[in-house]
Motif scaffolding. Structure first.
Motif, short mmCIF file in Angstrom:
data_model
loop_
_atom_site.label_atom_id
_atom_site.label_comp_id
_atom_site.label_asym_id
_atom_site.label_seq_id
_atom_site.Cartn_x
_atom_site.Cartn_y
_atom_site.Cartn_z
N UNK A 132 47.17 42.63 57.02
CA UNK A 132 46.20 41.56 56.86
C UNK A 132 45.37 41.70 55.60
N UNK A 133 45.15 42.94 55.17
CA UNK A 133 44.46 43.23 53.92
C UNK A 133 45.07 44.46 53.30
N UNK A 134 45.22 44.44 51.99
CA UNK A 134 45.75 45.62 51.28
C UNK A 134 45.42 45.49 49.80
N UNK A 135 44.84 46.53 49.25
CA UNK A 135 44.63 46.56 47.80
C UNK A 135 45.96 46.83 47.10
N UNK A 136 45.94 46.74 45.77
CA UNK A 136 47.17 46.92 44.99
C UNK A 136 47.86 48.24 45.33
N UNK A 137 47.06 49.31 45.49
CA UNK A 137 47.56 50.60 45.97
C UNK A 137 46.74 50.95 47.21
N UNK B 85 40.60 37.98 45.45
CA UNK B 85 40.17 39.10 46.27
C UNK B 85 41.02 40.33 46.01
N UNK B 86 40.37 41.44 45.65
CA UNK B 86 41.10 42.70 45.45
C UNK B 86 41.73 43.18 46.75
N UNK C 203 43.30 41.49 48.84
CA UNK C 203 44.53 40.76 49.12
C UNK C 203 45.60 40.98 48.05
N UNK C 204 45.26 41.73 47.00
CA UNK C 204 46.21 41.95 45.92
C UNK C 204 47.48 42.62 46.42
N UNK C 205 47.33 43.60 47.32
CA UNK C 205 48.49 44.28 47.88
C UNK C 205 49.32 43.38 48.78
N UNK C 206 48.65 42.47 49.48
CA UNK C 206 49.37 41.51 50.34
C UNK C 206 50.28 40.63 49.49
N UNK C 207 49.72 40.10 48.41
CA UNK C 207 50.51 39.24 47.53
C UNK C 207 51.63 40.03 46.85
#
Length: 257
Positions: free
Chosen positions: A113-118, A144-145, A147-151
């Motif tokens: 549901x939420x994840x940063x790039x790393x 949003x940082x 959601x960067x990992x989600x995308x």
């Protein structure tokens, strides 16, 4: 929550934020179902499935984070607490990364549901991919940082877009059966026992093999973060995995063979 009402158990890591929200929602939903409560009070075969499981990075006597101690006690009384660590073991960064593979292995479907790039959430997703389990991702704002990992997962992996509980139930309906935990409801599906590629590997090699992408390639530095192993150890074990036919390499990047 619709997933608990459908009889599914929600698994997370007991941390602040999304983890805590998942556990609280599951516990609240289960408490609002009289048939579950009555059956649980009576015990026996009618006892309900555990609504939620928290997988801890330390020993079961080290409820962490401290701010969630009361929540984790509620999970223990209504659901389950699980840890592979011995009592007294402290939760360390390496153990949090190790814990993620258990969350992925216990779950029919992994939803990010939420994840940063790393982030640790991404390592959980990649562990799920290595087990051929479906992964769903909830998109967020492009600004949003968190959601960067989600995308990134939606763009670079076979992860499915999740917009509501119905999408998750659809993924679960097509997911392979996993080894059950006592008291946890799972759909009745045929179980096939197979030999795993990880069989016969050392613990460090299993962690590294799980971190290797099944499709595509990854750098040793990224594998070090996902597997929770120091870079020199990663480089040494990658060579061994390549010799044993478990890993492949191209231009300094690595993947599962």
């Amino acid at each position: 929550m619709d997933l608990v009402r459908a009889g599914l158990c929600l698994i997370s890591g007991g941390a602040y934020g999304v983890d805590a929200a998942v556990h609280r929602a599951a516990l609240r939903t289960a408490s609002m179902q009289p048939d579950r409560t009555a059956a649980h009070s009576a015990g026996g075969e009618g006892a309900p499935a555990a609504p939620t499981i928290a997988v801890l990075a330390g020993g079961l006597d080290r409820l962490y984070p401290a701010g969630n101690e009361r929540l984790l006690q509620e999970v223990a009384s209504t659901g389950l607490l699980i840890s592979e660590m011995a009592p007294g073991s402290a939760p360390t960064r390496h153990r949090f990364l190790q814990r993620n593979r258990l969350i992925a292995a216990l779950s029919m479907v992994t939803v990010i549901t939420e994840a940063r790039w790393r982030s640790g959430a991404q390592s959980t997703a990649h562990h799920a991919f290595s087990l051929a389990r479906p992964v769903g991702v909830v998109p967020g704002s492009v600004f949003s940082a968190s959601s960067a990992g989600c995308h990134r997962l939606l763009r670079e992996t076979p992860a499915e877009l999740i917009t509501d509980a119905a999408d998750i139930l659809t993924l679960a309906a097509g997911a392979p059966t996993v080894v059950g935990v006592p008291g946890v409801h799972q759909p009745t599906l045929p179980v096939t026992v197979t030999t795993r590629p990880q069989d016969g590997l050392t613990e460090a090699q299993r962690l590294l093999y799980d971190a290797l992408p099944a499709r595509g390639l990854s750098s040793p530095g990224k594998l070090s973060g996902v597997a929770g192993l120091p870079l020199p150890k990663v480089l040494a074990e990658l060579s061994r995995l390549q010799r044993s036919g478990h890993a492949r390499s191209a231009n300094g990047q690595w993947g599962q063979a």
